[in-house]
Design an enzyme around this catalytic site. Structure first.
Site, PDB file in Angstrom:
ATOM      1  N   LEU A   1       2.673   3.410   5.894  1.00 41.34           N
ATOM      2  CA  LEU A   1       1.574   3.742   4.993  1.00 41.34           C
ATOM      3  C   LEU A   1       0.384   4.100   5.870  1.00 41.34           C
ATOM      4  O   LEU A   1       0.197   3.525   6.942  1.00 41.34           O
ATOM      5  CB  LEU A   1       1.188   2.548   4.106  1.00 41.34           C
ATOM      6  N   ASP A   2      -0.446   5.049   5.418  1.00 41.97           N
ATOM      7  CA  ASP A   2      -1.676   5.350   6.140  1.00 41.97           C
ATOM      8  C   ASP A   2      -2.534   4.090   6.242  1.00 41.97           C
ATOM      9  O   ASP A   2      -2.485   3.209   5.364  1.00 41.97           O
ATOM     10  CB  ASP A   2      -2.488   6.433   5.410  1.00 41.97           C
ATOM     11  N   ARG A   3      -3.327   4.033   7.272  1.00 40.34           N
ATOM     12  CA  ARG A   3      -4.169   2.858   7.511  1.00 40.34           C
ATOM     13  C   ARG A   3      -5.045   2.532   6.304  1.00 40.34           C
ATOM     14  O   ARG A   3      -5.208   1.360   5.938  1.00 40.34           O
ATOM     15  CB  ARG A   3      -5.044   3.117   8.746  1.00 40.34           C
TER      16      ARG A   3
ATOM     17  N   ARG B   1      -2.491  13.183  -0.191  1.00 39.21           N
ATOM     18  CA  ARG B   1      -3.890  13.530   0.052  1.00 39.21           C
ATOM     19  C   ARG B   1      -4.088  15.042   0.104  1.00 39.21           C
ATOM     20  O   ARG B   1      -5.022  15.585  -0.499  1.00 39.21           O
ATOM     21  CB  ARG B   1      -4.359  12.872   1.352  1.00 39.21           C
TER      22      ARG B   1
END
Length: 334
Positions: A151-153, A265
């Site tokens: 997962l993205d930060r 995104r």
């Protein structure tokens, strides 16, 4: 023999650690030798790992082996002495702080945690440690802990960690074959058109001048474009809040059929509806206003995950409710 003034003398045998024998356990059975070594020789460059394999310094049951040899449970692998850089050695002396995370499901095969925003899943790219390093420190008795996916930060929500190699490969196969169901909650700017339910646009990864990774929508004839499919369902909409300088917003359920870097995104932003708080692809002026309203993160949350249990085959459906800071920001309906 020439001596270069100021040069560091070569390591003497006393300075290097001794060779050691590691017995392959059941969880590592079937793993390639190069990957087995990379796991056990932390901080040793991959080029050096392949060099010691080619030179015959690595032995399996006293015999030479190649990088693609599969190790089996009970094999005895000789690991030669290797030098680790001062930087890596210093990092080993200052391990990641132990930390447990909210657990959604745990058994002998896997852990499903609810990752908070602002925590990387692993160290690297300027981050010294992440979820997996902290979890390993918190559970020193665990023989095997590996990330199943990422997962993205700045994305919160469901993250799977395998406790056995067999579970890791089984689950990663499901992600690769698109047998999992991954749905996120995203708050975007503007009123999302209810009839816009599928985004099928290829994505192209590139590096900026400063070396930072970015992704953009590209055309079907781009040889470096990766087909990417995102499904969108409107959960609710909110009217503008002019007194706070906020536009209309839409809360979306976003299901990804492909797992590309920054897919959600970039896909949402490409339709003119960037995710609220996105510092890479979002509305930067709006983000500044949000900061003043105590909304200091991106509104993207891994809300639901469906997969087949790696041992029983049972279909598992996990949910992670919106974190308090996101739920509190949600406006009333339009």
């Amino acid at each position: 023999m020439k001596h270069i003034i100021g040069a560091k003398p070569p390591a003497t045998p006393a300075e290097l650690p001794a060779a050691r024998i590691v017995e392959v356990d059941a969880d590592s059975s079937g793993q390639r030798l190069d990957n087995f070594l990379i796991r056990h020789l932390k901080g040793v460059p991959k080029t050096h790992v392949y060099r010691i394999i080619r030179s015959g310094e690595v032995r399996i049951n006293k015999g030479r082996a190649s990088a693609d040899t599969r190790v089996e449970a009970g094999d005895r692998v000789r690991l030669p002495p290797v030098r680790v850089s001062d930087k890596v050695a210093e990092k080993a002396e200052r391990p990641a702080p132990a930390r447990e995370f909210p657990v959604l499901l745990e058994d002998e095969h896997l852990i499903a945690i609810d990752k908070p925003a602002g925590v990387a899943v692993h160290g690297g790219s300027g981050v010294s440690f992440g979820v997996i390093e902290q979890l390993r420190q918190a559970r020193p008795q665990a023989k095997f802990l590996e990330l199943v996916h990422r997962l993205d930060r700045e994305t919160s929500g469901i993250l799977l960690v395998a406790k056995k190699r067999s579970a890791l490969t089984h689950l990663q196969d499901q992600f690769r074959e698109r047998e999992t169901g991954k749905t996120y909650l995203a708050l975007v700017t503007g009123a999302w058109p209810a009839n816009k339910k599928v985004i099928d646009l290829p994505l192209h990864k590139y590096l900026q001048a400063d070396g930072e990774r970015r992704v953009r929508v590209t055309t079907a004839d781009d040889p470096d474009g990766m087909r990417s499919i995102t499904l969108v369902k409107v959960r609710s909409t909110a009217a503008p809040r002019p007194d706070q300088g906020l536009p209309a917003m839409s809360l979306l359920e976003v299901t990804i059929k492909t797992g590309r870097t920054h897919q959600i995104r970039v896909h949402l932003a490409s339709q003119g509806h960037p995710i609220v708080g996105d510092d890479k692809y979002g509305d930067f002026d709006l983000n500044k206003r949000l900061q003043k309203l105590s909304m200091k993160r991106m509104f993207l949350h891994a809300w639901r995950l469906q997969f087949n249990h790696p041992a029983s085959g049972e279909r598992i459906a996990l949910h992670a409710e919106l974190p308090a800071e996101l739920a509190a920001f949600l406006p009333g309906p339009a």
